[in-house]
Design a protein around this motif. Sequence first.
Motif, PDB file in Angstrom:
ATOM      1  N   VAL A  38     -17.230 -28.913   6.611  1.00 12.34           N
ATOM      2  CA  VAL A  38     -17.155 -29.392   5.018  1.00 12.34           C
ATOM      3  C   VAL A  38     -17.416 -28.185   4.249  1.00 12.34           C
ATOM      4  CG1 VAL A  38     -17.519 -30.876   2.979  1.00 12.34           C
ATOM      5  CG2 VAL A  38     -16.866 -31.677   5.469  1.00 12.34           C
ATOM      6  N   ALA A  39     -18.656 -27.686   4.261  1.00  9.60           N
ATOM      7  CA  ALA A  39     -19.020 -26.733   3.191  1.00  9.60           C
ATOM      8  C   ALA A  39     -18.423 -25.641   3.208  1.00  9.60           C
ATOM      9  CB  ALA A  39     -20.526 -26.530   3.633  1.00  9.60           C
ATOM     10  N   PRO A  40     -18.117 -24.862   4.202  1.00 11.58           N
ATOM     11  CA  PRO A  40     -17.431 -23.380   4.172  1.00 11.58           C
ATOM     12  C   PRO A  40     -15.668 -23.781   3.442  1.00 11.58           C
ATOM     13  CG  PRO A  40     -18.265 -23.654   6.236  1.00 11.58           C
ATOM     14  CD  PRO A  40     -18.337 -24.915   5.686  1.00 11.58           C
ATOM     15  N   ILE A  41     -15.270 -24.898   3.810  1.00  9.03           N
ATOM     16  CA  ILE A  41     -13.873 -25.547   3.452  1.00  9.03           C
ATOM     17  C   ILE A  41     -13.980 -25.529   1.900  1.00  9.03           C
ATOM     18  CG2 ILE A  41     -12.035 -27.210   3.221  1.00  9.03           C
ATOM     19  CD1 ILE A  41     -12.865 -27.412   6.025  1.00  9.03           C
ATOM     20  N   ALA A  42     -15.151 -26.491   1.368  1.00  7.39           N
ATOM     21  CA  ALA A  42     -15.279 -26.683  -0.027  1.00  7.39           C
ATOM     22  C   ALA A  42     -15.605 -25.031  -0.758  1.00  7.39           C
ATOM     23  CB  ALA A  42     -16.340 -27.489  -0.310  1.00  7.39           C
TER      24      ALA A  42
END
Length: 530
Positions: free
Chosen positions: A122-126
């Motif tokens: 999730v974090a890299p996509i966000a």
Amino acid sequence: MDSGLDAAASRWEWLNLTHLVERAGLDPDRPAVIMDGTVRTYGALRERCRRVANGLLALGIGRGERVAVTSGNRIEYVETELGIAGAAAVMVAMSWRLAAQERISLLAHSQARVVFAEARFVAPIAAARAAGELPDLLRIVAFGDAAENVTEGADEEFEDFCAAAGTEVPACAPPRLDDPHEIIFTSGTTGSPKGAVWSHGTVLWNNIQQVMDFGLRPEHSNYVMLDLNYIGGRHDFTLALLHQGATVHVRRSGGFDAAEALDYITANAVSHVLWVPTMLYDVLRVLDATPYDTSGIEMIMCGGAPLSRDVAERARAAFPHTRFVQVYGLTEGGGTTTFVPDAYLTTKLGSAGKASLHNEIRVVDDAGASCAAGTVGEILVRGPAVTPGYWQDRDATAATIVDGWLHTGDLGHLDDDGFLFVAGRSKDLIITGGMNVYPADVEAVVRAHPSVHDVAVIGLPDERWGERICAVVEAEPGHIVDEAEIIAFCRSRLAGFKKPSSVRVVAELPRTLSGKVRKHLLRAEPYPPA
């Protein structure tokens, strides 16, 4: 003559993938999907699929818009896929094994509006969305729970997403048979992946073909040990069994353990399994040391690479009550484009079999003319389970699908009985001293050496010969590979121009999810001059 019929009436176009859970006659209490002790009955699966579909519609996701799924295997995968179908959206099936930037690039390329992502992704996509790299991305929905810290960067958690949506039949025009269902990015044995489209009809025809070719019935079950994002995870047995109202068992992704697989299969009376050859090798090693009652396994499907005679015979002995099918499939051409029936496993050793139900195959020369038996040419496939094309790549589609025939880029020949033998990718053909060498011919010989577990043969640049032949070898456990011995072994069994001039030993060959060796990576490695 006027037949009095409306030629435009399409009585089948309303069929779509949601009918796997929406059709009449299903037993709602029968287990549909089982994973880690969690059971989704057909009734519960139908409800969850509707919640996903209605949640997407509430976000304003329109017909044909892309919804990505990037996760390892989990029970929510199937309900998410069928929910995307219920909203008439298009699923983008993404490997959980991608690097962060690869994942972001595919999200951007597909213009995904929503992504269902495992918590760790999730974090890299966000961050990419915040940086403006994903302008089309409306919502990030995280699989997981609070213990996995899913809230950081995600818009909401999957269970909350489902809980907020209703269980009524989605209020949208349902997808039609030829509407795109999913984009699968090809495994990339020759380089960068392309997005092959599967329509609802492609999936359903693939299911029907396997139900009929392999005699699948509602009382059957399978154990998914490959990744669900990959064609072998869903389009070999899994969706076909759901089509029949059968039961699918799913294993978490990563780290195949042959003993664990045998424990689970025997304890849960699993009837059908798919193993790529590397998995089957491991299973046979376990069975050599530990006895298991395998009489409940009705069918083993094996694909990705041909089995050697030794492995085929050992498998026959280890599973005396089991039908074996060797298959040839590809992302663009269906999960089982051709298959070798059990009766021919050893008599047609190395063959990819004959065309599956409703499929046709040809082998053609450079001018497009059919090759005579025994003559190598390009393999062409035609059938209802063939992709309609590549996502947003008209040039690649036009080059690959010509007059309704899929040009696979694979080389092979038909024997006098019409059985297909695959020689390898056309881009893997080695030309040395003006002579054509098909890697599969050399690999079959090298693989027969007792010190060799597996091998990939590649061509390397050579100033004199144009290319020289290099055998990249995985050693059999407990053995030492001797280069001179391997070359001498080949010299006595192959024409002189076919024998390797060098042998390189590696701990593990780089592979795609289907077990195919990524030879372009091997060719990119530095090699000393001959």
